[in-house]
Structure formats: C-alpha cells, structure tokens
Write a protein that holds these residues in place. Sequence first.
Motif, PDB file in Angstrom:
ATOM      1  N   THR A 119       8.201  -5.491  -2.819  1.00 20.78           N
ATOM      2  CA  THR A 119       8.806  -6.618  -3.152  1.00 20.78           C
ATOM      3  C   THR A 119      10.350  -6.515  -3.712  1.00 20.78           C
ATOM      4  O   THR A 119      10.799  -5.423  -3.997  1.00 20.78           O
ATOM      5  CB  THR A 119       8.059  -7.153  -4.835  1.00 20.78           C
ATOM      6  OG1 THR A 119       8.123  -5.970  -5.429  1.00 20.78           O
ATOM      7  CG2 THR A 119       6.494  -7.272  -4.310  1.00 20.78           C
ATOM      8  N   MET A 120      10.899  -7.679  -3.959  1.00 23.09           N
ATOM      9  CA  MET A 120      12.213  -7.522  -4.476  1.00 23.09           C
ATOM     10  C   MET A 120      12.266  -8.927  -5.608  1.00 23.09           C
ATOM     11  O   MET A 120      11.942  -9.857  -5.288  1.00 23.09           O
ATOM     12  CB  MET A 120      13.137  -8.196  -3.374  1.00 23.09           C
ATOM     13  CG  MET A 120      14.531  -8.260  -3.509  1.00 23.09           C
ATOM     14  SD  MET A 120      15.372  -8.282  -1.881  1.00 23.09           S
ATOM     15  CE  MET A 120      14.845  -9.911  -1.097  1.00 23.09           C
ATOM     16  N   THR A 121      12.908  -8.621  -6.722  1.00 22.78           N
ATOM     17  CA  THR A 121      13.066  -9.514  -7.658  1.00 22.78           C
ATOM     18  C   THR A 121      14.751  -9.992  -7.780  1.00 22.78           C
ATOM     19  O   THR A 121      15.501  -9.256  -7.986  1.00 22.78           O
ATOM     20  CB  THR A 121      12.414  -9.237  -9.150  1.00 22.78           C
ATOM     21  OG1 THR A 121      10.953  -8.859  -8.904  1.00 22.78           O
ATOM     22  CG2 THR A 121      12.532 -10.278 -10.092  1.00 22.78           C
ATOM     23  N   ARG A 140      13.435  -2.412   4.663  1.00 18.49           N
ATOM     24  CA  ARG A 140      12.950  -3.609   4.720  1.00 18.49           C
ATOM     25  C   ARG A 140      13.375  -4.855   5.310  1.00 18.49           C
ATOM     26  O   ARG A 140      14.697  -4.968   5.294  1.00 18.49           O
ATOM     27  CB  ARG A 140      12.195  -3.863   3.061  1.00 18.49           C
ATOM     28  CG  ARG A 140      11.184  -2.775   2.569  1.00 18.49           C
ATOM     29  CD  ARG A 140      10.029  -2.414   3.218  1.00 18.49           C
ATOM     30  NE  ARG A 140       9.128  -1.604   2.594  1.00 18.49           N
ATOM     31  CZ  ARG A 140       9.222  -0.116   2.787  1.00 18.49           C
ATOM     32  NH1 ARG A 140      10.143   0.212   3.558  1.00 18.49           N
ATOM     33  NH2 ARG A 140       8.221   0.575   1.983  1.00 18.49           N
ATOM     34  N   TYR A 141      12.474  -5.886   5.441  1.00 20.52           N
ATOM     35  CA  TYR A 141      12.947  -7.113   6.133  1.00 20.52           C
ATOM     36  C   TYR A 141      12.483  -8.151   5.093  1.00 20.52           C
ATOM     37  O   TYR A 141      11.765  -8.411   4.811  1.00 20.52           O
ATOM     38  CB  TYR A 141      12.333  -7.167   7.583  1.00 20.52           C
ATOM     39  CG  TYR A 141      12.695  -8.357   8.270  1.00 20.52           C
ATOM     40  CD1 TYR A 141      13.906  -8.808   8.606  1.00 20.52           C
ATOM     41  CD2 TYR A 141      11.550  -9.060   8.910  1.00 20.52           C
ATOM     42  CE1 TYR A 141      14.356  -9.633   9.355  1.00 20.52           C
ATOM     43  CE2 TYR A 141      12.078 -10.164   9.628  1.00 20.52           C
ATOM     44  CZ  TYR A 141      13.133 -10.552   9.995  1.00 20.52           C
ATOM     45  OH  TYR A 141      13.641 -11.513  10.765  1.00 20.52           O
ATOM     46  N   ALA A 169       6.135 -16.899  12.428  1.00 22.63           N
ATOM     47  CA  ALA A 169       5.423 -15.546  12.140  1.00 22.63           C
ATOM     48  C   ALA A 169       5.250 -15.423  10.601  1.00 22.63           C
ATOM     49  O   ALA A 169       4.327 -14.575  10.338  1.00 22.63           O
ATOM     50  CB  ALA A 169       6.210 -14.269  12.527  1.00 22.63           C
ATOM     51  N   TYR A 170       6.045 -15.805   9.705  1.00 21.27           N
ATOM     52  CA  TYR A 170       6.203 -15.419   8.443  1.00 21.27           C
ATOM     53  C   TYR A 170       6.099 -16.619   7.312  1.00 21.27           C
ATOM     54  O   TYR A 170       6.161 -16.321   6.258  1.00 21.27           O
ATOM     55  CB  TYR A 170       7.645 -14.717   7.912  1.00 21.27           C
ATOM     56  CG  TYR A 170       7.879 -13.526   8.833  1.00 21.27           C
ATOM     57  CD1 TYR A 170       7.436 -12.461   8.296  1.00 21.27           C
ATOM     58  CD2 TYR A 170       8.694 -13.583  10.025  1.00 21.27           C
ATOM     59  CE1 TYR A 170       7.455 -11.215   9.188  1.00 21.27           C
ATOM     60  CE2 TYR A 170       8.775 -12.331  10.730  1.00 21.27           C
ATOM     61  CZ  TYR A 170       8.391 -11.085  10.367  1.00 21.27           C
ATOM     62  OH  TYR A 170       8.458  -9.983  10.964  1.00 21.27           O
ATOM     63  N   GLY A 171       5.992 -17.771   7.838  1.00 22.11           N
ATOM     64  CA  GLY A 171       6.005 -18.885   6.640  1.00 22.11           C
ATOM     65  C   GLY A 171       7.329 -19.528   6.143  1.00 22.11           C
ATOM     66  O   GLY A 171       8.463 -18.901   6.542  1.00 22.11           O
ATOM     67  N   SER A 172       7.194 -20.464   5.524  1.00 23.36           N
ATOM     68  CA  SER A 172       8.445 -21.204   4.973  1.00 23.36           C
ATOM     69  C   SER A 172       8.553 -20.343   3.685  1.00 23.36           C
ATOM     70  O   SER A 172       7.890 -19.479   3.065  1.00 23.36           O
ATOM     71  CB  SER A 172       8.089 -22.511   4.491  1.00 23.36           C
ATOM     72  OG  SER A 172       7.772 -23.264   5.588  1.00 23.36           O
ATOM     73  N   LEU A 226       8.576  -8.407   0.740  1.00 22.55           N
ATOM     74  CA  LEU A 226       9.357  -7.559   1.705  1.00 22.55           C
ATOM     75  C   LEU A 226       8.224  -7.461   2.870  1.00 22.55           C
ATOM     76  O   LEU A 226       7.142  -7.163   2.684  1.00 22.55           O
ATOM     77  CB  LEU A 226      10.263  -6.465   1.117  1.00 22.55           C
ATOM     78  CG  LEU A 226      11.089  -6.968   0.094  1.00 22.55           C
ATOM     79  CD1 LEU A 226      11.638  -5.622  -0.370  1.00 22.55           C
ATOM     80  CD2 LEU A 226      11.999  -7.952   0.714  1.00 22.55           C
ATOM     81  N   PHE A 227       8.879  -7.382   4.035  1.00 26.49           N
ATOM     82  CA  PHE A 227       8.142  -6.859   5.212  1.00 26.49           C
ATOM     83  C   PHE A 227       8.667  -5.692   6.108  1.00 26.49           C
ATOM     84  O   PHE A 227       9.801  -5.371   5.736  1.00 26.49           O
ATOM     85  CB  PHE A 227       8.126  -8.098   6.207  1.00 26.49           C
ATOM     86  CG  PHE A 227       7.388  -9.286   5.669  1.00 26.49           C
ATOM     87  CD1 PHE A 227       6.303  -9.729   5.848  1.00 26.49           C
ATOM     88  CD2 PHE A 227       8.156 -10.105   4.932  1.00 26.49           C
ATOM     89  CE1 PHE A 227       5.567 -10.712   5.253  1.00 26.49           C
ATOM     90  CE2 PHE A 227       7.671 -11.316   4.205  1.00 26.49           C
ATOM     91  CZ  PHE A 227       6.379 -11.576   4.541  1.00 26.49           C
TER      92      PHE A 227
END
Length: 483
Positions: A119-121, A140-141, A169-172, A226-227
């Motif tokens: 995660t990233m805040t 990360r992506y 692939a990842y959504g909005s 994050l991915f």
Amino acid sequence: MTAARSRKARRTVKTELIERLAAIVGDKGLILDRADMLAYLEEPRGLYHGAARCVVRPSTVDETAAVIRLCNDYRVAVVPQGGNTGLVGGQTPDESGEQVLLSLQRMNAIREIDVGSDTMTVEAGVTLARAQDAAASVDRYFPLSYASEGSATIGGALSTNAGGIHVLAYGSAGDFALGIEVALADGRILSGLSKLRKDNTGYHLTRLFIGAEGTLGVVTAATLKLFPSPRAHATAFVALDDPEKALEFLHLAKRELGPSLHAFELIPRIGVDLVLRSGVGARAPFSDHHPWHVLLETSVFDGTPPEETMFAMLSKALESGLARDAAVAASLDQRAAFWRIRELLPEAQKHEGGSIKHDVSLPLQKIPQFLAEAAAGVECCIPGARPVPFGHLGDGNIHYNVTQPPGADRDAFLSRRAELNEAVHAIVLLHGGSISAEHGVGRLKRELLEQVKDPVSLGVMRSIKSVLDPNFIMNPGKVLTAR
Ligand SMILES: Cc1cc2nc3c(=O)[nH]c(=O)nc-3n(C[C@H](O)[C@H](O)[C@H](O)COP(=O)(O)OP(=O)(O)OC[C@H]3O[C@@H](n4cnc5c(N)ncnc54)[C@H](O)[C@@H]3O)c2cc1C
C-alpha cells in the motif's frame, strides 16, 4: 437597512472572510489577484470560464478542514480543484465571483509506502505520474494511467473515479482506494486511511466519496493498493474489418491471454488518418489502409518472452479471418509510437476544427450496433460530420467524438452540440448504456443526469448530500442541480 448599508455590510463580511482565510493558510496559501487566479478558472476544453472570490491553497489536512468550516459558517461555496484536468467542468467555479476555489496542489506529500502491505498513502495533490514513480521506486506498480497523468491528482482521480488505459486488468481509480481521508463540509475530518483489503463493518464510507466530484467533502489523502511490477510488455497494432470483428477479437484475446491483457483500445481509420496528417510526427502502423484498428497490450511478471503468447494469439486471429493484419512492437520506441497514435487522437481532432464529444459506455455486446446507429444518427443530424469513435473497447467505453464536416463553420457546428448530444445519448440509453463512463457529470451533464437517472437513485443521492452538506456549500451545481 438601506441598499447602500447592506452593500457595505456585504463588503465587510467579504473582507472579514478573506482575512480569516489568510490567518489559516498564510500568504503563500492565498491568491487574490485576478491574473494569478486565471490558471485555476479555465478548464481544458474551454467550455467554462469561472470567477472566484479567491484561490485558497492549504498545505495540511487541518488547514483544509479549517477553511471548509469557515466557509460553511459564512455559507460560502467551496469548489475543490486538483490538477484542473477534468473534462466536465466540475473543478471550475461559477461566474458569480462569490465562490472559493480550494486547490489541493500544496497537499502533495507521500505520507507512507508500506511495501509489506502493498500500500501507499498519499495526499490528494500528488499527481498520478508521481504516484507511479513512487511505486516504481520500491519495485511496485501503480497502474492508474491516462494522458493527463502529469497534472491530474489522486484527489481528482478518486473524485471522478477516473478510468484510463488499464481498467480492463486493474479497475478504475476507486478500485485502488483501500481507505480515504476527507475534510467534511462542517470541518470534521473523516480519518479512514485503512490498509485493509477486507473490512465489512457497515457502510463503505470510502466508496461514498469515489466519483462524488467534490460535492460531499474534500478528499485530503488516500491509501492505495500497489501491485507487482510487470517485467515486460508485448504491444500490438491490429487491423480489422469492423467493430463486430473487434469485439470477437476482444473475446479471443481475453481467452488466450487471460489477466495479462491490460489494454484493448479501438481506433477507427479516420483516427489514424487524422493523427498522421496533423503533423505531430506519428508513423503509420501499416502500409495499407484498414477500416478499424485495435491497440492491445499484455504484461508478464516472470521471464517468459511476452511476444510468444501474443504471436500465438495473433496467428489464431489472422488464420480465422478475425484480423486483416497485425504488427507487434519490436522495440520500446515502436511501443511508444503505437501508443502515440492513440494518445494524440484528441489533439489531432483539434486540427480539423470543432468536435462534439461523448464519453459513453455500453454492454460490450451492444457496441457494434451502437456505433452503426450513432453514425447514422450523426449523418441525419449534421450531414458530413465525421464520427471519430475511439477508446477503451475492453471496458465497453467509447469516446464518441464527432468532428465537424470539412470546411464547415466551427461555431455553427458547435452550436448544434445539444442536438447532437441528444441524438447520440438517446441511442446509448436505448441499449442500456451510460451517458458518462469515466469523466463524470460535473456541470456539463448535470441536467442530463436529472433526465436519465432513475428517480429513486437521484432521491438517495440528494438525501446523502443534504445530510453531509446541509448548507449546500460543497461544489454546488455540480453533479446535482442546485436545490
Ligand atoms: C488529455 C486528457 C486525457 C484524459 N484522459 C482520461 C482518461 O483516459 N480517463 C479518465 O477517466 N479521465 C481522463 N481525463 C479526465 C480526468 O477526469 C482527469 O484527468 C482527472 O481524473 C481529474 O483529476 P484532477 O486532479 O485534474 O481533478 P480536477 O480536474 O481538478 O477536478 C475534477 C473533479 O474532482 C473534484 N476534485 C478534485 N480534487 C478533489 C479533492 N481532493 N477532493 C474532492 N473533490 C476533488 C473537482 O471539484 C472536480 O469536480 C483526461 C483529461 C485530459 C485533459
């Protein structure tokens, strides 16, 4: 009270509000000069030209909350703004000069990257490009990506639930938000910066602010998913006969490439032609002319050469007659050249005069029929007008842009916007589609929303608005018409 005394009283209140705003944000955080405000008052399509009492630029969540509380006390409307790249006029104040423009640009800290939790805040004013770079810096992506990513902010993206090229692939944007921090209309701070991927403890409050376009509160920060970083890509430009074949090709690509397929963009021949002749330096993908194209891309996360599966899938498409021709990018330069054609499409249209635009979505199956019927509708409405439908076919989202007939008068063409919008939207609705796929409602489509949204849904939206913003100070006249 005489008219002169009431004018004087209003002036005193105005001065007092400005003084109190200055006390909260300091000199660096307040713009009063009209020339300095201009960049905040014009939007990318030039449809709206706003005016504002002042531009306030807080740098912390406490300052933001204090600004809103003060405006609420004075019953002064607040218009939140991020990168000012929105395409429906949501970030532009009205022409009264009475509203306060609240810019989130100084709230631009990356508060935390938690690699272990993926995660990233980040604060609302962080641009998408910076968020992507921050994710890349820890291997990360962050996949949210579209042409305005250098200026568009996380706050704006969440508030419009923006889409872009990787939704397939990842959504909005909203799908990336695990938690959110919001300054509410009464100045309270909703601290919901959760890292949890599962949390069924009642109403999903984060979701409430996704796509709210600043009408319920001001997003000040968000915790984002994050991915894993893709190791390589395969990118192909494919020529096809018609949208029916493009849809069949989409199903084949999904079947054969699975979740590695992350972009699938439809481009008509006129789109490629416009880009090539606009002189922006794009190269033709094929030596022959073809009626339709698809730009698609896959990513791989291991050492497998990504072109192998792409070639295998394309061979099937060519052998079965689904595709007429196909080119796979042989280098990063060629990949960029393919994407350039797609990204320069809106710019290329400007060289041809005026364009009337629609951002619509439909059930996938209905898209070929929609494209045929809309083309006939456009021709009937304005003979010679040129539809340039392109975009995220993989998501059922078409940017149905219509460029003026060659040599026609630009203003006369644009003056028919309402008529053309009505014709195109009627076909969209007939097929169960939406009049706003990813750009939002803003000011541009608020009246249309009243006409097309089911009355119970509209009633629930108004109820939520009246509870969270009883004085109607949060971006009034956007999404919902005024009280
Ligand atoms: C060239 C170009 C290409 C684009 N491509 C795409 C695309 O492919 N897909 C797509 O979905 N969109 C696209 N867009 C539009 C997209 O909506 C915006 O780029 C972006 O998401 C809005 O972010 P922003 O920071 O610029 O917000 P702004 O434009 O400043 O604001 C947009 C709306 O959000 C509200 N808002 C902004 N920040 C906050 C906040 N912190 N809290 C509460 N409300 C807030 C504003 O009041 C306004 O209603 C494109 C735009 C351009 C110019």
